[in-house]
Design a protein around this motif. Structure first.
Motif, short mmCIF file in Angstrom:
data_model
loop_
_atom_site.label_atom_id
_atom_site.label_comp_id
_atom_site.label_asym_id
_atom_site.label_seq_id
_atom_site.Cartn_x
_atom_site.Cartn_y
_atom_site.Cartn_z
N GLY A 168 0.77 -1.24 0.00
CA GLY A 168 0.00 0.00 0.00
C GLY A 168 0.80 1.27 0.00
O GLY A 168 0.23 2.36 0.18
N ILE A 169 2.12 1.21 -0.18
CA ILE A 169 2.96 2.41 -0.23
C ILE A 169 3.41 2.61 -1.67
O ILE A 169 4.30 1.92 -2.16
N ASP A 170 2.77 3.53 -2.35
CA ASP A 170 3.07 3.78 -3.75
C ASP A 170 4.14 4.87 -3.84
O ASP A 170 3.83 6.06 -3.94
N SER A 171 5.39 4.46 -3.80
CA SER A 171 6.50 5.42 -3.84
C SER A 171 7.04 5.63 -5.24
O SER A 171 7.70 6.64 -5.51
N GLY A 172 6.79 4.68 -6.14
CA GLY A 172 7.38 4.77 -7.47
C GLY A 172 8.88 4.50 -7.42
O GLY A 172 9.43 4.13 -6.38
N GLY A 173 9.53 4.69 -8.53
CA GLY A 173 10.97 4.49 -8.55
C GLY A 173 11.70 5.58 -7.78
O GLY A 173 11.48 6.77 -8.00
N TRP A 174 12.59 5.17 -6.90
CA TRP A 174 13.33 6.14 -6.09
C TRP A 174 14.37 6.87 -6.91
O TRP A 174 14.63 8.04 -6.68
N VAL A 175 14.97 6.18 -7.88
CA VAL A 175 16.06 6.78 -8.64
C VAL A 175 15.59 7.98 -9.44
O VAL A 175 16.31 8.97 -9.59
N GLY A 176 14.36 7.96 -9.94
CA GLY A 176 13.84 9.07 -10.72
C GLY A 176 13.07 10.09 -9.92
O GLY A 176 12.52 11.04 -10.49
N ASN A 177 13.02 9.93 -8.61
CA ASN A 177 12.28 10.85 -7.74
C ASN A 177 13.27 11.77 -7.03
O ASN A 177 14.10 11.30 -6.24
N PRO A 178 13.22 13.09 -7.27
CA PRO A 178 14.19 14.00 -6.61
C PRO A 178 14.12 13.98 -5.10
O PRO A 178 15.11 14.30 -4.43
N ASP A 179 12.97 13.60 -4.54
CA ASP A 179 12.83 13.58 -3.09
C ASP A 179 13.35 12.29 -2.46
O ASP A 179 13.59 12.25 -1.25
N LEU A 180 13.50 11.23 -3.25
CA LEU A 180 13.89 9.93 -2.69
C LEU A 180 15.22 9.41 -3.20
O LEU A 180 15.76 8.46 -2.63
N ALA A 181 15.75 10.00 -4.26
CA ALA A 181 16.97 9.46 -4.87
C ALA A 181 18.13 9.45 -3.89
O ALA A 181 18.90 8.48 -3.81
N VAL A 182 18.29 10.52 -3.11
CA VAL A 182 19.41 10.59 -2.17
C VAL A 182 19.29 9.51 -1.10
O VAL A 182 20.30 9.00 -0.60
N PHE A 183 18.05 9.13 -0.75
CA PHE A 183 17.88 8.12 0.29
C PHE A 183 18.20 6.72 -0.21
O PHE A 183 18.50 5.83 0.60
N ALA A 184 18.15 6.51 -1.53
CA ALA A 184 18.64 5.25 -2.07
C ALA A 184 20.14 5.12 -1.84
O ALA A 184 20.65 4.04 -1.51
#
Length: 324
Positions: A168-184
């Motif tokens: 149920g957590i729709d985060s999408g791809g982290w690599v293409g998300n400016p808000d999540l890429a650094v957390f990868a």
């Protein structure tokens, strides 16, 4: 007829008897014993001079020049530093991204390493196997291959977005998300907690069981023993790991390069300091500018390290200082 002299020798009236001349010090054999040490130190001294000191001096000179790798450097004074600090917004974005990474990744990595060390300490059988298994990512994580696999895991259609979407957590791809890429990148670093874990485990094994027994007799539970015994006695090891991980985190390059494809994207969200330094030096051929960036990074790491040493006096406990 011979006359016997009754005159006392000089110094005979002294209570300690006549003063004897001091024998000359023999320094020859000691000097002869020292030359093998210099012979064995010669390769290290040559390596330090040729591979460290001379490149540092050249880099410092280039930081005051305009140098593009193909033409002779021309002296520009402080222009590189002035442009970096006042005219380059991407430089400050790289500083912000690196600071965010350091503030988030270093504490998480140390907490996970300490938790794993406490778990291993409590194990009886199989400790060696689990210690090797937990340490393995530290050997593999710095490679480009693992970083590319990590990128595939967090990219669109990767395992991590699919698993999160299934719960149920729709985060999408982290690599293409400016808000999540650094957390990868942060998670890739935290996954490599094996080295500080081994150091924590060695520190835990040096704590005397008598301290825990005394705390238990005073009515302290497990949490109180951890706070009042484990943490103070382990504080020198925590400080050591903190300094090492902080220095390494400021210099992170391979994970950011692999996950972003060398671009620092999306939207410069993974443009770490060293990645931007690489881009300016080897992609844009502004080697003088890159040298100036490197020296500012060295100064920043020195300042932060000095701050940690200064503040350590208030929270690091050394057992040999208890009686002073």
């Amino acid at each position: 007829m011979s006359t016997v002299s009754t005159e006392a020798p000089p110094g005979a009236d002294r209570p300690d008897g006549p003063r004897r001349p001091h024998a000359p010090k023999r320094r020859g054999p000691r000097r002869e014993k020292q030359w093998p040490a210099y012979v064995f130190l010669t390769p290290w001294m040559l390596g330090a001079a040729v591979l460290t000191l001379v490149p540092m001096a050249v880099s410092l000179y280039l930081s005051f020049t305009d140098y593009n790798l193909f033409e002779a450097p021309s002296w520009v004074g402080l222009r590189n530093y002035r442009e970096m600090l006042t005219e380059d917004p991407r430089y400050w974005r790289s500083v912000g991204t690196t600071l965010l990474y350091v503030v988030v990744a270093v504490p998480l990595k140390l907490v996970l390493a300490l938790g794993a060390a406490l778990l291993l300490k409590s194990l009886g059988r199989g400790r060696s196997f689990y210690r090797s298994a937990f340490y393995a990512p530290s050997l593999l994580g710095a490679s480009m291959t693992v970083a590319l696999v990590w990128r595939a895991l967090f990219n669109d259609g990767g395992t991590v977005p699919d698993v999160l979407g299934a719960i149920g957590i729709d985060s999408g791809g982290w690599v293409g998300n400016p808000d999540l890429a650094v957390f990868a990148v942060v998670l890739l670093t935290v996954w490599q907690f094996g080295a500080p874990m081994v150091i924590f485990l060695a520190g835990l094994q040096q704590i005397s069981p008598d301290l825990y027994e005394a705390a238990a007799l005073d009515g302290a539970g497990r949490w109180r023993q951890f706070v009042s015994v484990t943490v103070p006695m382990l504080s020198p090891v925590v400080f050591f790991n903190l300094v090492l991980e902080m220095i390494q985190s400021f210099q992170v390059f391979t994970p950011a390069f692999a996950i972003s494809g060398g671009s620092g994207g999306p939207a410069d969200s993974t443009m770490f300091y060293t990645l931007y330094l690489y881009e300016r030096g080897f992609t844009a051929s502004h080697m003088g500018y890159a040298a100036a960036m490197a020296w500012l990074l060295l100064i920043a790491i020195g300042v932060v390290t000095l701050f940690l040493f200064r503040t350590s006096r208030s929270w690091v406990f050394y057992a040999d200082e208890e009686g002073r």
